[in-house]
Design a protein around this motif. Structure first.
Motif, PDB file in Angstrom:
ATOM      1  N   CYS A 316      -4.455  19.263 -23.490  1.00 32.54           N
ATOM      2  CA  CYS A 316      -4.972  19.842 -22.251  1.00 32.54           C
ATOM      3  C   CYS A 316      -5.276  18.730 -21.260  1.00 32.54           C
ATOM      4  O   CYS A 316      -5.901  17.723 -21.610  1.00 32.54           O
ATOM      5  N   HIS A 317      -4.850  18.905 -20.002  1.00 28.30           N
ATOM      6  CA  HIS A 317      -5.120  17.920 -18.965  1.00 28.30           C
ATOM      7  C   HIS A 317      -6.608  17.795 -18.669  1.00 28.30           C
ATOM      8  O   HIS A 317      -7.075  16.747 -18.203  1.00 28.30           O
ATOM      9  N   LEU A 318      -7.374  18.830 -18.924  1.00 30.55           N
ATOM     10  CA  LEU A 318      -8.814  18.774 -18.670  1.00 30.55           C
ATOM     11  C   LEU A 318      -9.496  17.718 -19.519  1.00 30.55           C
ATOM     12  O   LEU A 318     -10.535  17.170 -19.134  1.00 30.55           O
ATOM     13  N   LEU A 319      -8.922  17.412 -20.664  1.00 32.42           N
ATOM     14  CA  LEU A 319      -9.514  16.398 -21.528  1.00 32.42           C
ATOM     15  C   LEU A 319      -9.424  15.018 -20.896  1.00 32.42           C
ATOM     16  O   LEU A 319     -10.272  14.163 -21.135  1.00 32.42           O
ATOM     17  N   GLU A 320      -8.398  14.778 -20.079  1.00 31.23           N
ATOM     18  CA  GLU A 320      -8.296  13.522 -19.357  1.00 31.23           C
ATOM     19  C   GLU A 320      -9.317  13.483 -18.223  1.00 31.23           C
ATOM     20  O   GLU A 320      -9.933  12.449 -17.946  1.00 31.23           O
ATOM     21  N   VAL A 321      -9.505  14.622 -17.538  1.00 31.87           N
ATOM     22  CA  VAL A 321     -10.464  14.686 -16.441  1.00 31.87           C
ATOM     23  C   VAL A 321     -11.880  14.481 -16.939  1.00 31.87           C
ATOM     24  O   VAL A 321     -12.716  13.834 -16.299  1.00 31.87           O
TER      25      VAL A 321
END
Length: 323
Positions: A316-321
């Motif tokens: 999930c890209h949210l984990l990078e954010v």
């Protein structure tokens, strides 16, 4: 106690299965990787159409993968010859969703459970009968059931017969494909407890497939959450259900009344719409059209798998954010 071993009993790497249908390609399984340790249970959970049952059939080589690797006890299943594969299949069995549909209505229990013994040349005559009685007693039935037909049993009893048949060849791995979803809740509990007991007694490994999160949580040591042919989150079952990190996992957990979102300290907004067709998966993150937390990058870039805790990953890209 369950047997443990550092080397996994079963391993799938980048498993892919595409079907051609009316000029389009259905991407049923699209790059799935997981391992099943000896004596442990790995659960696959997700909505209908996520690819769970296709993975089950690929694992047993009932379907030929489009690409990817499969190994069982160190043996390459895709490269195994017919004789070697036949021998390995004695050690890999399946329990199907419909207990009556999986049993021949014209066969008595003696022949239904004893068929694998005959096919693999393991027992015949009196020895075959004695082995079938032993198997029936192990699953909570008895010798008096030998001459009955499937329609003479309840759903739970019929599934016990299916489990007995799966045990006939002394397998190491049993795939349970929605094995309790057709049963009443009280009967489900009995069958699940039976599976747990058999695992403890025989050191069995399970690939346990279901859409009911409570069932998966009860049975599984590790859980893999599937969405549109891919695993979006995996890890220890209790930890994943207590604190899901992928928005799709959050959606599944939020749909179960017993799991209160307040327990994790963060809100879990409801998803939007229905799951897309696996023949037309969205670009980028496949969940982004339904994700209430999606942002621009989600629609263009496929997320990579991130470690979120020891032994846990999510894509999930949210984990990078959030980092």
């Amino acid at each position: 106690m369950a047997v443990t071993d550092p080397a996994p009993l079963f391993e799938a790497r980048d498993l892919v299965k595409h079907f051609r249908s009316r000029g389009s390609t259905v991407r049923a399984v699209d790059g799935v990787s997981f391992t099943i340790p000896r004596g442990r249970t790995v659960g696959l959970v997700g909505e209908s159409g996520s690819g769970k049952s296709t993975v089950a059939r690929l694992a047993l080589r009932l379907l030929e993968p489009t690409s990817g690797e499969l190994s069982f006890d160190g043996v390459d299943l895709r490269g195994a010859g017919r004789g070697e594969l036949r021998a390995l299949r004695r050690r890999m069995q399946i329990v199907f969703q419909d207990p009556f549909g999986s049993l021949n209505p014209r066969m008595r229990v003696l022949d239904a459970v004893g068929e694998p013994l005959s096919v693999h040349g393991l027992a015949r005559g009196r020895a075959r009968r004695d082995r079938v009685v032993e198997l029936l007693e192990r699953v909570g039935l008895s010798a008096k059931d030998l001459t009955k037909f499937a329609h003479q049993f309840s759903g739970g009893q019929a599934q016990r017969i299916g489990i007995a048949r799966a045990l006939a060849t002394d397998p190491d791995l049993i795939v349970c494909d929605e094995a309790v979803s057709a049963l009443d809740v009280s009967v489900q509990a009995q069958v699940l407890n039976l599976l747990k007991r058999l695992q403890a007694e025989l050191g069995l490994s399970y690939l346990f497939i279901a859409h009911d999160l409570n069932v998966v949580r009860y049975m599984s040591d590790e859980v893999c959450v599937m969405y549109l042919g891919r695993i979006v989150e995996r890890g220890d079952g209790d930890a994943l259900f207590a604190d899901p990190r992928h928005p799709y996992s959050e959606m599944l957990v939020s749909a179960v009344p017993e799991f209160d979102p307040a327990n994790t300290g963060r809100a879990r907004p409801a998803p939007r719409g229905e799951a897309p067709s696996p023949s037309r998966p969205p670009s980028g993150c496949r969940f982004h059209p339904r994700c209430p937390r999606a942002f621009d990058r989600c629609s263009t870039d496929e997320p990579v798998v991130h470690p979120v805790a020891p032994g846990r990953t999510a894509a999930c890209h949210l984990l990078e954010v959030d980092r």
